[in-house]
Write an enzyme that holds these catalytic residues in place. Structure first.
Site, PDB file in Angstrom:
ATOM      1  N   PRO A  12      -8.339   2.484   3.167  1.00 29.41           N
ATOM      2  CA  PRO A  12      -8.990   1.337   2.535  1.00 29.41           C
ATOM      3  C   PRO A  12      -8.035   0.381   1.838  1.00 29.41           C
ATOM      4  CG  PRO A  12      -9.439   3.365   1.338  1.00 29.41           C
ATOM      5  CD  PRO A  12      -8.805   3.765   2.632  1.00 29.41           C
ATOM      6  N   ASN A  13      -8.350  -0.885   2.019  1.00 28.20           N
ATOM      7  CA  ASN A  13      -7.681  -2.022   1.370  1.00 28.20           C
ATOM      8  C   ASN A  13      -6.320  -2.351   1.963  1.00 28.20           C
ATOM      9  OD1 ASN A  13      -9.742  -2.629  -0.611  1.00 28.20           O
ATOM     10  ND2 ASN A  13      -9.177  -0.700  -1.569  1.00 28.20           N
ATOM     11  N   ARG A  20      -2.121  -9.620  -1.146  1.00 26.54           N
ATOM     12  CA  ARG A  20      -2.400  -9.408  -2.570  1.00 26.54           C
ATOM     13  C   ARG A  20      -1.353  -8.417  -3.112  1.00 26.54           C
ATOM     14  NH1 ARG A  20      -5.796 -12.614  -1.445  1.00 26.54           N
ATOM     15  NH2 ARG A  20      -8.048 -12.654  -1.822  1.00 26.54           N
ATOM     16  N   TYR A  25       3.239  -3.883  -3.338  1.00 29.27           N
ATOM     17  CA  TYR A  25       3.225  -3.477  -1.930  1.00 29.27           C
ATOM     18  C   TYR A  25       4.078  -4.357  -1.009  1.00 29.27           C
ATOM     19  CZ  TYR A  25      -0.698  -0.645  -3.505  1.00 29.27           C
ATOM     20  OH  TYR A  25      -1.479   0.267  -4.174  1.00 29.27           O
ATOM     21  N   ASN A  76      -1.565   6.675   6.265  1.00 31.81           N
ATOM     22  CA  ASN A  76      -1.580   6.192   4.885  1.00 31.81           C
ATOM     23  C   ASN A  76      -3.054   6.159   4.493  1.00 31.81           C
ATOM     24  OD1 ASN A  76      -1.603   4.896   2.457  1.00 31.81           O
ATOM     25  ND2 ASN A  76      -0.129   3.313   3.047  1.00 31.81           N
ATOM     26  N   ALA A  79      -6.421   4.987  -1.135  1.00 30.24           N
ATOM     27  CA  ALA A  79      -6.959   5.687  -2.309  1.00 30.24           C
ATOM     28  C   ALA A  79      -7.692   6.981  -1.937  1.00 30.24           C
ATOM     29  CB  ALA A  79      -7.886   4.760  -3.091  1.00 30.24           C
ATOM     30  N   GLU A 100       1.944  12.297   5.925  1.00 32.20           N
ATOM     31  CA  GLU A 100       1.282  11.461   4.908  1.00 32.20           C
ATOM     32  C   GLU A 100       2.284  10.418   4.421  1.00 32.20           C
ATOM     33  OE1 GLU A 100      -0.124  13.728   1.543  1.00 32.20           O
ATOM     34  OE2 GLU A 100      -0.257  11.937   0.288  1.00 32.20           O
ATOM     35  N   HIS A 102       3.009   6.826   2.003  1.00 27.36           N
ATOM     36  CA  HIS A 102       2.625   5.824   1.008  1.00 27.36           C
ATOM     37  C   HIS A 102       3.723   4.777   0.891  1.00 27.36           C
ATOM     38  CE1 HIS A 102      -0.709   8.313  -0.097  1.00 27.36           C
ATOM     39  NE2 HIS A 102       0.121   9.334  -0.125  1.00 27.36           N
ATOM     40  N   ARG A 109       3.704   5.836 -10.594  1.00 27.77           N
ATOM     41  CA  ARG A 109       2.539   5.030 -10.951  1.00 27.77           C
ATOM     42  C   ARG A 109       1.564   5.850 -11.808  1.00 27.77           C
ATOM     43  NH1 ARG A 109       0.388   2.028  -5.759  1.00 27.77           N
ATOM     44  NH2 ARG A 109      -0.655   0.827  -7.411  1.00 27.77           N
TER      45      ARG A 109
HETATM   46  O1  CA2 Z   1       1.356   3.253  -1.741  1.00 28.94           O
HETATM   47  C1  CA2 Z   1       0.472   3.400  -0.886  1.00 28.94           C
HETATM   48  O2  CA2 Z   1       0.680   3.204   0.312  1.00 28.94           O
HETATM   49  C2  CA2 Z   1      -0.940   3.786  -1.308  1.00 28.94           C
HETATM   50  O3  CA2 Z   1      -1.458   4.693  -0.341  1.00 28.94           O
HETATM   51  C3  CA2 Z   1      -1.746   2.505  -1.318  1.00 28.94           C
HETATM   52  C4  CA2 Z   1      -3.164   2.687  -1.841  1.00 28.94           C
HETATM   53  C5  CA2 Z   1      -3.157   3.428  -3.180  1.00 28.94           C
HETATM   54  O4  CA2 Z   1      -4.499   3.675  -3.593  1.00 28.94           O
HETATM   55  C6  CA2 Z   1      -2.400   4.723  -3.107  1.00 28.94           C
HETATM   56  O5  CA2 Z   1      -2.390   5.314  -4.390  1.00 28.94           O
HETATM   57  C7  CA2 Z   1      -0.970   4.474  -2.659  1.00 28.94           C
HETATM   58  C8  CA2 Z   1      -3.831   1.338  -2.034  1.00 28.94           C
HETATM   59  C9  CA2 Z   1      -3.869   0.501  -0.801  1.00 28.94           C
HETATM   60  C10 CA2 Z   1      -4.309  -0.868  -1.202  1.00 28.94           C
HETATM   61  O6  CA2 Z   1      -3.471  -1.774  -0.556  1.00 28.94           O
HETATM   62  C11 CA2 Z   1      -3.419  -3.022  -1.055  1.00 28.94           C
HETATM   63  C12 CA2 Z   1      -2.474  -3.843  -0.510  1.00 28.94           C
HETATM   64  C13 CA2 Z   1      -2.332  -5.101  -0.979  1.00 28.94           C
HETATM   65  C14 CA2 Z   1      -3.162  -5.576  -1.976  1.00 28.94           C
HETATM   66  C15 CA2 Z   1      -4.113  -4.744  -2.515  1.00 28.94           C
HETATM   67  C16 CA2 Z   1      -4.257  -3.469  -2.043  1.00 28.94           C
END
Ligand code: CA2
Length: 154
Positions: A12-13, A20, A25, A76, A79, A100, A102, A109
């Protein structure tokens, strides 16, 4: 032509990558990552099937699909990493190497990102190398797949 397919799954996201929160990221989009992952896979003899979903059940379905269509998975889970027993069970159920991944260093974090339901059932975990981590994870997976194929060829 690569004869080995691997799935690269994104949760997700991650469709917002590069659009964003660039401070966390980076500014590379998921479409850019897909191009890089496919090019890296081709260099390793792997065909990369690259997907993203915001839905937990869809990710579960794709992990099941990989059983018959892929030699391994880079995931990946976003969340869902920190919440999903369903993804834990799906990874445990498939007899495939799963890496896995990230983008961020989750251990630098918030504490709620320090626990992963996937890590205990993953072949390995990669985090904190930005989007280059996708290439690093594919290299690790390619090595595992090559070793598996050498010891138990189809
Ligand atoms: O660091 C990572 O790749 C995560 O898997 C990214 C997840 C986060 O919940 C994990 O703790 C770590 C969040 C992905 C959301 O991606 C976004 C990218 C750009 C803007 C907003 C969200």
């Amino acid at each position: 032509m690569p004869d080995t397919t691997v799935f690269v799954l994104n949760g997700p996201n991650l469709n917002l990558l590069g659009l964003r929160e660039p401070a966390v990221y980076g500014s590379t989009t998921l479409a850019d990552v897909e191009v890089e992952a496919k090019a890296a896979g081709a260099r390793m003899g792997l065909a990369v099937d690259f997907r993203q979903s915001n839905h937990e059940g869809v990710l579960v379905d794709w992990i099941h699909e990989a059983r018959t269509r892929a030699a391994g998975i880079v995931i990946n889970p976003g969340a869902y990493t920190h919440t999903s027993i369903a993804l834990h069970d799906a990874v445990k159920a498939v007899d495939l190497p799963v890496i896995e991944l990230h983008i961020s260093n989750v251990f630098a974090r918030e504490s709620f990102r320090h626990h992963s339901y996937l890590s205990p059932v993953a072949a390995g975990v990669m985090c904190g190398f930005g989007t280059h981590g996708y290439v690093l994870a594919l290299e690790a997976l390619a090595k595992i797949v090559a070793t598996r194929n050498a010891t138990s060829p189809r």
